[in-house]
Design a protein around this motif. Structure first.
Motif, PDB file in Angstrom:
ATOM      1  N   THR A   1       0.722  -1.138  -0.003  1.00 27.21           N
ATOM      2  CA  THR A   1       0.151   0.056   0.053  1.00 27.21           C
ATOM      3  C   THR A   1       0.941   1.404   0.149  1.00 27.21           C
ATOM      4  O   THR A   1       0.210   2.283  -0.186  1.00 27.21           O
ATOM      5  CB  THR A   1      -1.096   0.021   1.301  1.00 27.21           C
ATOM      6  OG1 THR A   1      -0.142  -0.012   2.337  1.00 27.21           O
ATOM      7  CG2 THR A   1      -1.993  -1.342   1.110  1.00 27.21           C
ATOM      8  N   ALA A   2       2.165   1.063   0.121  1.00 27.26           N
ATOM      9  CA  ALA A   2       2.824   2.108   0.131  1.00 27.26           C
ATOM     10  C   ALA A   2       4.525   2.005  -0.028  1.00 27.26           C
ATOM     11  O   ALA A   2       4.955   0.832   0.358  1.00 27.26           O
ATOM     12  CB  ALA A   2       2.911   3.252   1.517  1.00 27.26           C
ATOM     13  N   TRP A   3       5.319   2.672  -0.303  1.00 26.24           N
ATOM     14  CA  TRP A   3       7.004   2.330  -0.345  1.00 26.24           C
ATOM     15  C   TRP A   3       7.799   3.713  -0.531  1.00 26.24           C
ATOM     16  O   TRP A   3       7.274   4.806  -0.512  1.00 26.24           O
ATOM     17  CB  TRP A   3       7.041   1.647  -1.834  1.00 26.24           C
ATOM     18  CG  TRP A   3       6.505   2.419  -3.146  1.00 26.24           C
ATOM     19  CD1 TRP A   3       7.285   3.347  -3.907  1.00 26.24           C
ATOM     20  CD2 TRP A   3       5.289   2.429  -3.527  1.00 26.24           C
ATOM     21  NE1 TRP A   3       6.455   3.849  -4.715  1.00 26.24           N
ATOM     22  CE2 TRP A   3       5.456   3.292  -4.826  1.00 26.24           C
ATOM     23  CE3 TRP A   3       4.005   1.843  -3.592  1.00 26.24           C
ATOM     24  CZ2 TRP A   3       4.333   3.701  -5.599  1.00 26.24           C
ATOM     25  CZ3 TRP A   3       3.062   2.055  -4.352  1.00 26.24           C
ATOM     26  CH2 TRP A   3       3.053   2.856  -5.555  1.00 26.24           C
ATOM     27  N   THR A   4       9.001   3.260  -0.346  1.00 31.31           N
ATOM     28  CA  THR A   4      10.014   4.296  -0.475  1.00 31.31           C
ATOM     29  C   THR A   4      10.843   3.832  -1.477  1.00 31.31           C
ATOM     30  O   THR A   4      10.519   2.771  -2.266  1.00 31.31           O
ATOM     31  CB  THR A   4      10.801   4.664   0.739  1.00 31.31           C
ATOM     32  OG1 THR A   4      11.337   3.458   1.159  1.00 31.31           O
ATOM     33  CG2 THR A   4       9.826   4.953   1.865  1.00 31.31           C
ATOM     34  N   HIS A   5      12.208   4.096  -1.739  1.00 30.10           N
ATOM     35  CA  HIS A   5      13.469   3.616  -2.285  1.00 30.10           C
ATOM     36  C   HIS A   5      13.599   2.193  -2.058  1.00 30.10           C
ATOM     37  O   HIS A   5      14.038   1.680  -2.747  1.00 30.10           O
ATOM     38  CB  HIS A   5      14.435   4.470  -2.702  1.00 30.10           C
ATOM     39  CG  HIS A   5      13.902   5.548  -3.313  1.00 30.10           C
ATOM     40  ND1 HIS A   5      13.925   5.916  -4.695  1.00 30.10           N
ATOM     41  CD2 HIS A   5      14.092   6.837  -3.084  1.00 30.10           C
ATOM     42  CE1 HIS A   5      13.454   6.946  -5.373  1.00 30.10           C
ATOM     43  NE2 HIS A   5      13.537   7.785  -4.218  1.00 30.10           N
TER      44      HIS A   5
END
Length: 111
Positions: free
Chosen positions: A80-84
């Motif tokens: 449902t979400a992410w970063t690098h």
């Protein structure tokens, strides 16, 4: 079950409540576990990052979760979400204290 009355010398006797009566039982007569029983830490979980990108719609993924007691498990879930470097995956499991956990990108693949 029969209980012995408590007497404190000169006062009237008061019945005791057996410890078994204080334990909550489910409809099957089995002991209900406490809210914290069965919880395990997720060893590969990370703290919530300060900045991240939310998904417009949940993305089906397979994630590697490393439980404190049960070891490694591959689960089919959604991101449902992410970063690098991190991905937030939904974790609907009674062993977890939270509904989602942040794991490394390398531990998640799309389904």
């Amino acid at each position: 079950m029969r209980t012995q009355p408590l007497t404190n010398g000169d006062g009237p006797a008061s019945p005791t409540v057996p410890a078994a009566d204080l334990i909550k039982l489910d409809w099957n007569g089995q002991r209900e576990p406490a809210w914290y029983e069965g919880h395990q830490r997720i060893l590969n979980a990370h703290d919530v990052p300060k900045r991240f990108t939310r998904a417009r719609v949940p993305i089906p993924v397979r994630a590697r979760i490393q439980w404190e007691t049960d070891g490694v498990e591959l689960i089919d879930t959604v991101a449902t979400a992410w970063t690098h470097s991190l991905v937030l995956v939904l974790l609907d499991d009674a062993r977890a204290r939270v509904r989602g956990t942040w794991v490394d990108v390398g531990e998640v693949v799309r389904r």
